[in-house]
Design a protein around this motif. Structure first.
Motif, PDB file in Angstrom:
ATOM      1  N   GLY A  99     -18.752   0.792   8.887  1.00 48.72           N
ATOM      2  CA  GLY A  99     -18.523   0.100   7.560  1.00 48.72           C
ATOM      3  C   GLY A  99     -17.627   0.670   6.570  1.00 48.72           C
ATOM      4  N   LEU A 100     -17.810   2.151   6.422  1.00 47.95           N
ATOM      5  CA  LEU A 100     -16.981   2.838   5.492  1.00 47.95           C
ATOM      6  C   LEU A 100     -15.551   3.080   6.047  1.00 47.95           C
ATOM      7  CD1 LEU A 100     -19.683   5.389   4.406  1.00 47.95           C
ATOM      8  CD2 LEU A 100     -18.816   3.403   3.089  1.00 47.95           C
ATOM      9  N   GLY A 101     -15.373   2.777   7.192  1.00 46.94           N
ATOM     10  CA  GLY A 101     -14.043   3.215   7.893  1.00 46.94           C
ATOM     11  C   GLY A 101     -12.933   2.210   7.954  1.00 46.94           C
ATOM     12  N   ILE A 102     -13.475   0.682   7.834  1.00 41.69           N
ATOM     13  CA  ILE A 102     -12.716  -0.327   8.262  1.00 41.69           C
ATOM     14  C   ILE A 102     -11.363  -0.615   7.380  1.00 41.69           C
ATOM     15  CG2 ILE A 102     -12.516  -2.735   8.311  1.00 41.69           C
ATOM     16  CD1 ILE A 102     -15.373  -2.806   9.663  1.00 41.69           C
ATOM     17  N   VAL A 103     -12.050  -0.334   5.925  1.00 44.49           N
ATOM     18  CA  VAL A 103     -10.855  -0.598   5.045  1.00 44.49           C
ATOM     19  C   VAL A 103      -9.850   0.551   4.744  1.00 44.49           C
ATOM     20  CG1 VAL A 103     -10.392  -0.761   2.456  1.00 44.49           C
ATOM     21  CG2 VAL A 103     -12.095  -2.224   3.728  1.00 44.49           C
ATOM     22  N   PRO A 104     -10.269   1.869   4.720  1.00 41.69           N
ATOM     23  CA  PRO A 104      -9.314   2.876   4.951  1.00 41.69           C
ATOM     24  C   PRO A 104      -8.257   2.861   6.337  1.00 41.69           C
ATOM     25  CG  PRO A 104     -11.251   3.553   4.319  1.00 41.69           C
ATOM     26  CD  PRO A 104     -11.706   2.143   4.559  1.00 41.69           C
ATOM     27  N   LEU A 105      -8.916   2.354   7.406  1.00 45.21           N
ATOM     28  CA  LEU A 105      -8.127   2.292   8.668  1.00 45.21           C
ATOM     29  C   LEU A 105      -7.087   1.319   8.389  1.00 45.21           C
ATOM     30  CD1 LEU A 105      -7.613   2.854  11.592  1.00 45.21           C
ATOM     31  CD2 LEU A 105      -9.260   1.032  12.253  1.00 45.21           C
ATOM     32  N   VAL A 106      -7.269   0.066   7.882  1.00 43.66           N
ATOM     33  CA  VAL A 106      -6.284  -1.070   7.852  1.00 43.66           C
ATOM     34  C   VAL A 106      -5.508  -0.647   6.776  1.00 43.66           C
ATOM     35  CG1 VAL A 106      -6.040  -3.349   7.201  1.00 43.66           C
ATOM     36  CG2 VAL A 106      -7.943  -2.683   8.600  1.00 43.66           C
ATOM     37  N   VAL A 107      -5.733   0.078   5.490  1.00 44.40           N
ATOM     38  CA  VAL A 107      -4.992   0.313   4.617  1.00 44.40           C
ATOM     39  C   VAL A 107      -3.899   1.343   5.098  1.00 44.40           C
ATOM     40  CG1 VAL A 107      -4.503   1.278   2.176  1.00 44.40           C
ATOM     41  CG2 VAL A 107      -6.409  -0.418   2.915  1.00 44.40           C
ATOM     42  N   PHE A 109      -2.927   2.063   8.188  1.00 44.71           N
ATOM     43  CA  PHE A 109      -2.126   1.399   9.024  1.00 44.71           C
ATOM     44  C   PHE A 109      -0.911   0.764   8.331  1.00 44.71           C
ATOM     45  CE2 PHE A 109      -0.833  -2.469  11.406  1.00 44.71           C
ATOM     46  CZ  PHE A 109      -0.182  -1.929  12.242  1.00 44.71           C
ATOM     47  N   ALA A 110      -1.246  -0.116   7.246  1.00 46.30           N
ATOM     48  CA  ALA A 110      -0.043  -0.789   6.692  1.00 46.30           C
ATOM     49  C   ALA A 110       0.703  -0.013   5.986  1.00 46.30           C
ATOM     50  CB  ALA A 110      -0.904  -1.822   5.606  1.00 46.30           C
ATOM     51  N   LEU A 111       0.154   1.226   5.346  1.00 44.34           N
ATOM     52  CA  LEU A 111       0.977   2.036   4.647  1.00 44.34           C
ATOM     53  C   LEU A 111       1.961   2.849   5.402  1.00 44.34           C
ATOM     54  CD1 LEU A 111      -1.377   3.432   1.966  1.00 44.34           C
ATOM     55  CD2 LEU A 111       0.568   1.876   1.385  1.00 44.34           C
ATOM     56  N   VAL A 112       1.703   3.205   6.599  1.00 43.48           N
ATOM     57  CA  VAL A 112       2.646   3.792   7.517  1.00 43.48           C
ATOM     58  C   VAL A 112       3.906   3.138   7.567  1.00 43.48           C
ATOM     59  CG1 VAL A 112       3.155   4.251  10.070  1.00 43.48           C
ATOM     60  CG2 VAL A 112       0.862   4.885   9.131  1.00 43.48           C
ATOM     61  N   TRP A 113       4.097   1.633   7.497  1.00 42.50           N
ATOM     62  CA  TRP A 113       5.208   0.847   7.415  1.00 42.50           C
ATOM     63  C   TRP A 113       5.832   0.789   6.142  1.00 42.50           C
ATOM     64  CZ3 TRP A 113       5.940   1.177  12.576  1.00 42.50           C
ATOM     65  CH2 TRP A 113       4.961   1.375  13.501  1.00 42.50           C
ATOM     66  N   MET A 114       5.198   1.153   4.961  1.00 46.72           N
ATOM     67  CA  MET A 114       5.473   0.789   3.742  1.00 46.72           C
ATOM     68  C   MET A 114       5.677   2.024   2.891  1.00 46.72           C
ATOM     69  SD  MET A 114       2.699  -2.352   3.209  1.00 46.72           S
ATOM     70  CE  MET A 114       3.435  -2.580   1.620  1.00 46.72           C
ATOM     71  N   ALA A 194       3.732  -5.295   8.388  1.00 43.76           N
ATOM     72  CA  ALA A 194       2.503  -4.474   8.043  1.00 43.76           C
ATOM     73  C   ALA A 194       1.297  -5.302   7.513  1.00 43.76           C
ATOM     74  CB  ALA A 194       2.671  -3.194   7.123  1.00 43.76           C
ATOM     75  N   LEU A 195       1.646  -6.181   6.476  1.00 44.34           N
ATOM     76  CA  LEU A 195       0.606  -6.745   5.726  1.00 44.34           C
ATOM     77  C   LEU A 195       0.199  -7.877   6.753  1.00 44.34           C
ATOM     78  CD1 LEU A 195       2.594  -7.165   2.445  1.00 44.34           C
ATOM     79  CD2 LEU A 195       0.583  -5.541   2.649  1.00 44.34           C
ATOM     80  N   ALA A 196       0.930  -8.753   7.427  1.00 46.33           N
ATOM     81  CA  ALA A 196       0.589  -9.477   8.294  1.00 46.33           C
ATOM     82  C   ALA A 196      -0.540  -9.069   9.517  1.00 46.33           C
ATOM     83  CB  ALA A 196       1.587 -10.338   9.111  1.00 46.33           C
ATOM     84  N   LEU A 197       0.008  -8.023  10.112  1.00 45.32           N
ATOM     85  CA  LEU A 197      -0.936  -7.459  11.142  1.00 45.32           C
ATOM     86  C   LEU A 197      -2.186  -6.768  10.392  1.00 45.32           C
ATOM     87  CD1 LEU A 197       1.678  -5.814  13.684  1.00 45.32           C
ATOM     88  CD2 LEU A 197       0.454  -7.962  13.769  1.00 45.32           C
ATOM     89  N   GLY A 198      -1.979  -6.079   9.373  1.00 44.11           N
ATOM     90  CA  GLY A 198      -3.092  -5.490   8.567  1.00 44.11           C
ATOM     91  C   GLY A 198      -4.078  -6.515   8.375  1.00 44.11           C
ATOM     92  N   GLY A 199      -3.985  -7.772   7.892  1.00 45.82           N
ATOM     93  CA  GLY A 199      -4.647  -8.977   7.348  1.00 45.82           C
ATOM     94  C   GLY A 199      -5.661  -9.354   8.532  1.00 45.82           C
ATOM     95  N   VAL A 200      -4.853  -9.587   9.727  1.00 48.62           N
ATOM     96  CA  VAL A 200      -5.460 -10.306  10.968  1.00 48.62           C
ATOM     97  C   VAL A 200      -6.383  -9.061  11.308  1.00 48.62           C
ATOM     98  CG1 VAL A 200      -4.998 -10.582  13.421  1.00 48.62           C
ATOM     99  CG2 VAL A 200      -3.380 -11.294  11.639  1.00 48.62           C
ATOM    100  N   CYS A 201      -6.106  -7.667  11.485  1.00 45.23           N
ATOM    101  CA  CYS A 201      -7.130  -6.766  11.933  1.00 45.23           C
ATOM    102  C   CYS A 201      -8.177  -6.666  10.867  1.00 45.23           C
ATOM    103  CB  CYS A 201      -6.253  -5.396  11.859  1.00 45.23           C
ATOM    104  SG  CYS A 201      -4.913  -5.247  13.147  1.00 45.23           S
TER     105      CYS A 201
END
Length: 449
Positions: A99-107, A109-114, A194-201
């Motif tokens: 529960g604590l890791g989901i949001v940091p993981l997705v964020v 991942f997106a920042l890698v490409w931004m 990054a935003l599209a894939l991050g949102g799906v994830c």
């Protein structure tokens, strides 16, 4: 805390699984395979290309950063695994981590490409920091999801059925990560991808978390106090002294190294052995993964009637024999037909490796009185990271020995074709044979412990 918040927390604490999971819970739990594989495949396939080709960061700097990424990821697995086994909260052992890791993981991942507009040194610092956060969050989330699998599904029959949706979702994530990401960054750019894939994830991980990730009410074997008291050193010592785990993890390392070598060799095979356009490599990969989806159902039926050991021996044998077929084809169609047979074996590996590891964890719990899913999945993750090293050694050694010279383009010496076919077929067969011997020595012959 507001009354509504208290009610939500109470409902979350009260979620416990007392019987076999329902079909909807199994599907929701399995949905986690899609976003985790999507992120992993997109990262591994395109991050070097993005930073070197698009952002003009020196390749040597990126290579060093990737080595640091691999080391951190490998070390985190056993550390997070053993810490997870020791954690005790009103919400369970695994749920708080996820529960604590989901949001940091997705964020992350997106920042890698931004990345912001920075010179090359600043970009490599950005890469190191963001990828470190991504690594920590990825291991925290994925390892604890894996550790939930043997707890939610308790018998070989339950596990064989429960793993089907998870592996199907995972294959779909692999396909989108390798084939869909280029289409997205071509049409909407890297930040848009990054935003599209991050949102799906994020959507799929939240659905999976609330719909399928449920811990059991009472530990099946040991009391919380005895498990929590086990020291980290004792955790690792008991894991490596397990007579079933050692042949399993070595066999897993060999067979996953074989798959990694095949995936690395296919682009070279398509261009320099078959003389086809580079893009046609997707046909070979598609033949493998599309066939793997229905074959997961086949191997699920086999393991319910036999045992994890017997089923895995058969799947490894099918995989090894099929891979040898890559020696002969001279056309993409012929190679794709070989890939169909390879996909049958790959489906078995995807379905059965975690079922066998869950059986090892059950046997360990019966022997030691401790449920240590985190330790086993963590150490397994640490060891199988060696497949990346073996892949790099094989690819570099074979291409160098065969006389491959990138500056020659398509005018490579004839020895290159032989070397590539050796890398794609013969070496994976050797690794698969070693894996088969390891699994043959696996001592648990029954279906359930």
């Amino acid at each position: 805390m507001t009354p509504a918040g208290e009610g939500f927390g109470a409902r979350l604490r009260a979620r416990r699984l007392d019987a076999a999971p329902t079909r909807s819970q199994s599907i929701a739990f399995g949905a986690s395979g899609f976003p985790t594989q999507l992120m992993a495949q997109t990262f591994s396939a395109f991050v070097v290309y993005f930073y070197v080709s698009h952002l003009a960061v020196p390749a040597g700097w990126v290579a060093v950063a990737m080595i640091a990424h691999g080391i951190l990821n490998a070390v985190l697995n056993p550390v997070i695994g053993t810490l997870s086994d020791r954690l005790r909260t009103p919400w369970g052992r695994r749920i708080p981590w996820i529960g604590l890791g989901i949001v940091p993981l997705v964020v992350a991942f997106a920042l890698v490409w931004m990345p912001p507009e920075l010179p090359a040194p600043g970009l490599i610092v950005w890469f190191l920091v963001v990828v470190a956060v991504y690594d920590i969050a990825f291991v925290v989330v994925v390892l604890n999801i894996s550790a939930l699998f043997p707890e939610i599904f308790r018998t070989t029959a339950e596990r064989s059925r429960g793993n089907v949706p998870r592996q199907i979702f995972a294959i779909l994530g692999i396909v989108l990560g390798t084939a869909g990401a280029p289409a997205l960054y071509d049409s909407i750019g890297w930040p848009g991808m990054a935003l599209a894939l991050g949102g799906v994830c994020l959507v799929l991980l939240v659905w999976s978390f609330f719909g399928g990730m449920i811990e059991r009410r009472v530990p099946e074997v040991a009391s919380d106090d005895t498990t929590a008291a086990m020291r980290w050193r004792d955790q690792l010592s008991l894991t490596f002294r397990n007579r079933a785990f050692v042949p399993y993890v070595l066999g897993s390392l060999f067979v996953q190294s074989a798959v990694a070598v095949i995936l690395a060799a296919i682009p070279f095979y398509v261009r320099y052995s078959l003389g086809a356009a580079e893009g046609e490599g997707s046909l070979l990969l598609g033949a493998i993964f599309v066939t793997a989806i229905p074959s997961i159902l086949l191997w699920s039926a086999v393991v319910r009637r036999a045992s994890p050991r017997t089923a895995l021996l058969w799947s490894v044998a099918v995989f090894g024999v099929a891979v040898l077929g890559y020696i002969a084809p001279s056309t993409v169609l012929g190679a794709a037909l070989v890939g169909v047979a390879v996909g049958v074996g790959v489906g078995g590996l995807l379905q059965l490796l975690e079922v066998m590891l869950a059986q090892i964890i059950d046997a360990d719990a019966a022997r030691t009185g401790h449920r240590r899913e985190g330790a086993y999945f963590g150490v397994n993750g640490f060891v199988v990271r060696g497949s990346v090293v073996l892949q790099a050694i094989v690819a570099a050694g074979v291409l160098t020995a065969s006389g491959f010279d990138a500056s020659l383009g398509d005018a490579q010496p004839e020895s290159v074709d032989g070397g590539i076919r050796l890398m794609l077929a013969v070496i994976p067969v050797g690794l698969t044979a070693l894996a088969w011997v390891c699994f043959f020595l696996y001592p648990i012959r029954s279906r359930d412990v």
